[in-house]
Design a protein around this motif. Structure first.
Motif, PDB file in Angstrom:
ATOM      1  N   UNK A 268     -50.400   3.832 -47.710  1.00  0.00           N
ATOM      2  CA  UNK A 268     -51.836   3.892 -47.852  1.00  0.00           C
ATOM      3  C   UNK A 268     -52.887   3.761 -46.015  1.00  0.00           C
ATOM      4  N   UNK A 269     -52.384   2.909 -45.587  1.00  0.00           N
ATOM      5  CA  UNK A 269     -53.815   2.301 -44.595  1.00  0.00           C
ATOM      6  C   UNK A 269     -53.878   3.145 -43.271  1.00  0.00           C
ATOM      7  N   UNK A 270     -54.573   3.298 -42.135  1.00  0.00           N
ATOM      8  CA  UNK A 270     -54.837   4.230 -41.882  1.00  0.00           C
ATOM      9  C   UNK A 270     -55.223   3.888 -40.425  1.00  0.00           C
ATOM     10  N   UNK A 271     -54.815   4.243 -39.361  1.00  0.00           N
ATOM     11  CA  UNK A 271     -55.864   4.584 -38.070  1.00  0.00           C
ATOM     12  C   UNK A 271     -56.234   5.499 -37.831  1.00  0.00           C
ATOM     13  N   UNK A 272     -57.603   5.398 -37.010  1.00  0.00           N
ATOM     14  CA  UNK A 272     -57.852   6.947 -35.922  1.00  0.00           C
ATOM     15  C   UNK A 272     -58.061   6.186 -35.048  1.00  0.00           C
ATOM     16  N   UNK A 273     -57.529   7.257 -34.235  1.00  0.00           N
ATOM     17  CA  UNK A 273     -57.427   7.999 -32.181  1.00  0.00           C
ATOM     18  C   UNK A 273     -57.875   8.764 -32.167  1.00  0.00           C
ATOM     19  N   UNK A 274     -59.012   8.159 -31.365  1.00  0.00           N
ATOM     20  CA  UNK A 274     -60.015   9.415 -30.037  1.00  0.00           C
ATOM     21  C   UNK A 274     -59.147  10.210 -29.275  1.00  0.00           C
ATOM     22  N   UNK A 275     -59.401  11.318 -29.388  1.00  0.00           N
ATOM     23  CA  UNK A 275     -58.583  11.944 -28.661  1.00  0.00           C
ATOM     24  C   UNK A 275     -58.980  13.743 -28.556  1.00  0.00           C
ATOM     25  N   UNK A 276     -58.943  13.645 -26.867  1.00  0.00           N
ATOM     26  CA  UNK A 276     -59.359  15.150 -26.798  1.00  0.00           C
ATOM     27  C   UNK A 276     -58.906  16.229 -26.563  1.00  0.00           C
ATOM     28  N   UNK A 277     -57.288  15.839 -27.165  1.00  0.00           N
ATOM     29  CA  UNK A 277     -56.019  16.450 -27.251  1.00  0.00           C
ATOM     30  C   UNK A 277     -55.560  16.206 -27.971  1.00  0.00           C
ATOM     31  N   UNK A 278     -54.826  17.066 -28.784  1.00  0.00           N
ATOM     32  CA  UNK A 278     -53.482  16.396 -29.571  1.00  0.00           C
ATOM     33  C   UNK A 278     -52.465  17.305 -29.933  1.00  0.00           C
ATOM     34  N   UNK A 279     -51.511  17.122 -29.634  1.00  0.00           N
ATOM     35  CA  UNK A 279     -50.167  18.055 -29.108  1.00  0.00           C
ATOM     36  C   UNK A 279     -48.982  18.161 -29.919  1.00  0.00           C
ATOM     37  N   UNK A 280     -48.536  19.001 -30.546  1.00  0.00           N
ATOM     38  CA  UNK A 280     -47.816  19.243 -31.682  1.00  0.00           C
ATOM     39  C   UNK A 280     -46.418  19.092 -30.835  1.00  0.00           C
ATOM     40  N   UNK A 281     -45.656  18.092 -31.268  1.00  0.00           N
ATOM     41  CA  UNK A 281     -44.479  18.315 -30.899  1.00  0.00           C
ATOM     42  C   UNK A 281     -42.912  17.730 -31.477  1.00  0.00           C
ATOM     43  N   UNK A 282     -43.031  18.475 -33.062  1.00  0.00           N
ATOM     44  CA  UNK A 282     -42.844  17.618 -34.041  1.00  0.00           C
ATOM     45  C   UNK A 282     -41.276  18.697 -34.262  1.00  0.00           C
ATOM     46  N   UNK A 283     -40.708  19.600 -33.227  1.00  0.00           N
ATOM     47  CA  UNK A 283     -39.644  20.647 -32.990  1.00  0.00           C
ATOM     48  C   UNK A 283     -40.042  21.787 -33.293  1.00  0.00           C
ATOM     49  N   UNK A 284     -38.795  22.332 -32.811  1.00  0.00           N
ATOM     50  CA  UNK A 284     -39.151  23.859 -33.000  1.00  0.00           C
ATOM     51  C   UNK A 284     -38.611  25.030 -34.491  1.00  0.00           C
ATOM     52  N   UNK A 285     -38.579  25.615 -34.488  1.00  0.00           N
ATOM     53  CA  UNK A 285     -37.716  26.363 -35.743  1.00  0.00           C
ATOM     54  C   UNK A 285     -37.332  27.801 -35.223  1.00  0.00           C
ATOM     55  N   UNK A 286     -36.234  28.067 -36.097  1.00  0.00           N
ATOM     56  CA  UNK A 286     -35.454  29.734 -35.473  1.00  0.00           C
ATOM     57  C   UNK A 286     -36.807  30.801 -36.590  1.00  0.00           C
ATOM     58  N   UNK A 287     -37.203  31.544 -35.574  1.00  0.00           N
ATOM     59  CA  UNK A 287     -37.975  32.966 -35.990  1.00  0.00           C
ATOM     60  C   UNK A 287     -36.668  33.725 -36.601  1.00  0.00           C
ATOM     61  N   UNK A 288     -36.635  34.034 -37.936  1.00  0.00           N
ATOM     62  CA  UNK A 288     -36.185  35.318 -38.002  1.00  0.00           C
ATOM     63  C   UNK A 288     -36.418  37.054 -37.943  1.00  0.00           C
ATOM     64  N   UNK A 289     -37.790  36.385 -37.629  1.00  0.00           N
ATOM     65  CA  UNK A 289     -38.011  38.583 -38.036  1.00  0.00           C
ATOM     66  C   UNK A 289     -37.382  39.193 -37.006  1.00  0.00           C
ATOM     67  N   UNK A 290     -37.412  39.023 -35.775  1.00  0.00           N
ATOM     68  CA  UNK A 290     -36.200  39.854 -35.283  1.00  0.00           C
ATOM     69  C   UNK A 290     -35.266  40.340 -35.620  1.00  0.00           C
ATOM     70  N   UNK A 291     -34.471  40.020 -36.422  1.00  0.00           N
ATOM     71  CA  UNK A 291     -33.481  40.077 -37.058  1.00  0.00           C
ATOM     72  C   UNK A 291     -33.376  40.825 -38.400  1.00  0.00           C
ATOM     73  N   UNK A 292     -34.760  41.325 -38.642  1.00  0.00           N
ATOM     74  CA  UNK A 292     -34.686  41.770 -39.925  1.00  0.00           C
ATOM     75  C   UNK A 292     -33.878  43.248 -40.120  1.00  0.00           C
ATOM     76  N   UNK A 293     -33.443  43.353 -41.269  1.00  0.00           N
ATOM     77  CA  UNK A 293     -32.830  44.702 -40.992  1.00  0.00           C
ATOM     78  C   UNK A 293     -31.030  44.697 -39.835  1.00  0.00           C
TER      79      UNK A 293
END
Length: 449
Positions: A367-392
């Motif tokens: 419940x406690x928070x902190x705010x960091x100033x940022x010009x850029x925020x990068x998402x680096x919390x992992x990748x996941x598999x895209x199964x759409x190309x395997x459809x059918x």
């Protein structure tokens, strides 16, 4: 909450000479004398734990003994017999948690033999020699195999199949082959276009052709390839980046770390690459470390990694964490993203983070928070598999990735898969190389029966 100020994101934060210095080879190669001295430290253990710790089972004591005997080309062949991407793995493998962690000198002295650097010395010596290729292709078998994905798994599979005399066509969605070796690792770990030189080294065995710009699900399909080729190998990796799960993460300035690293890797002039004055990276793995360190090297003044658990839970090794911190990156633990702070124009101004705690293995917000100033925020919390190309296609999945047996065989008669796209994938180049090798031997055995 919105603010009126503008994001400070620009290129050219450094002098041109600083870019060259910052992105030079982070681990300069050993010279011949240094390699000989380091090789002499090896005990050449029987039943060597370093060999057991290597996912590709390189005979580490043998190749080090060959270096000690002034035969680095022979050492390189020993390496390449088990890992055809041994040159890149010598640069990017977390040896500190694999072979070097298992080294008996590490246990006894806290200073292991520099196995990774010795491996690089050997493989670079052979690849730079300009001599004959160390492997000779078997007589053509007339069999044709399709490999989808020109990353470590696909290239490893293709090379081993070509070695057995099969004809291999590699289909790659991007403009260049190499996969993560070309697009996904920190630029200072692999300099001087090494990924493409290694790719050419692999192709030099013959019997392999690469068709770029061919995307699975759009230009090609599993079903069509299975009909046209004697076997198919899928080494398609993980195409999607996990979302932060907070409102506004599509705002200008909230970026995928994977995409940014790819841009950096392909940039002809690093001074043109846009980087913020203040950067926050969300994640605790190698991608988080790589993007954080590189934005700092591009001239960002403040770079912070925020990770939701403690240091021991980070996927990035302690060595890599120290590397980032040495370059001025701040790592903060027990923080998870809560919301983005935006400027009036809707672009990123910062990020609000919530402190976390863990009880009985369960993570929760405090419940406690902190705010960091940022010009850029990068998402680096992992990748996941895209199964759409395997459809059918009829391919079975296991918890979101392709299901295979121990030989990397899928449920389809003539389709194999390996690397990060399979359930057992471990997000390591060396593991992907081993997957490709295992699959190739299984394909060869099947076609030879």
């Amino acid at each position: 909450m919105a603010t009126e100020a503008k994001r400070d994101v620009t290129g050219g934060r450094l002098e041109q000479s600083e870019y060259a210095e910052n992105f030079t080879d982070y681990h300069p190669p050993l010279n011949g004398h240094e390699a000989a001295v380091e090789a002499d430290r090896c005990y050449f253990c029987y039943d060597a734990p370093c060999m057991t710790a290597c996912p590709t089972s390189i005979d580490v004591p043998l190749f080090i003994r060959q270096i000690a005997a002034n035969n680095p080309k022979g050492a390189a062949r020993t390496i390449f017999e088990q890992n055809i991407l041994g040159g890149m793995c010598a640069r990017v493998c977390p040896t500190e948690t694999l072979c070097e962690e298992a080294c008996v000198r590490e246990a006894a002295e806290g200073k292991p033999v520099k196995i990774g650097q010795l491996q690089r010395f050997a493989t670079d010596t052979l690849m730079n020699s300009g001599g004959d290729h160390p492997f000779e292709r078997a007589e053509p078998t007339g069999r044709k195999i399709a490999v989808v994905g020109a990353g470590p798994a696909g290239l490893s599979c293709a090379h081993r199949l070509a070695l057995h005399g099969h004809d291999v066509t590699v289909f790659e969605a991007r403009e260049k082959g190499g996969g993560l070796s070309e697009y996904g690792i920190a630029a200072y770990k692999s300099v001087n276009d090494f990924a493409q030189k290694e790719l050419q080294f692999i192709l030099d065995i013959g019997g392999i052709k690469i068709e770029t710009g061919k995307k699975l699900g759009t230009d090609i399909s599993v079903e069509a390839l299975a009909e046209q080729y004697d076997a198919v190998f899928l080494g398609i990796g993980l195409a999607n980046v996990n979302a932060l799960g907070i409102d506004g993460e599509d705002a200008d300035g909230c970026e995928d770390a994977v995409d940014y690293i790819a841009q950096l890797r392909q940039a002809s002039d690093l001074s043109k690459l846009q980087v913020g004055r203040s950067v926050v990276v969300i994640g605790g793995g190698m991608t988080a470390i790589d993007v954080a360190t590189q934005t700092k090297l591009l001239g960002a003044e403040e770079v912070t990694i925020a990770y939701r658990r403690g240091q021991d839970a980070m996927n990035a090794s302690e060595y890599e964490q120290e590397l980032a911190q040495t370059n001025g990156v701040t790592i903060r633990h027990w923080l998870q993203p809560k919301s983005l702070v935006l400027h009036d124009d809707g672009s990123v101004a910062g990020i609000e983070l919530e402190y976390t705690s863990q009880s009985n293995g369960t993570l929760s917000g405090t419940g406690k928070t902190v705010t960091l100033a940022a010009d850029q925020v990068f998402k680096a919390i992992g990748q996941r598999f895209d199964d759409d190309p395997l459809a059918g296609s009829g391919l079975e999945l296991d918890r979101g990735r392709i299901r295979t047996d121990d030989n990397r065989k899928t449920n389809l008669n003539n389709v194999w898969a390996g690397g990060d796209c399979v359930r057992s994938g471990e997000d390591l180049t060396v593991v992907s190389v081993e997957d490709g090798k295992i699959a190739a031997e299984s394909i060869h055995a099947t076609l030879s029966a």
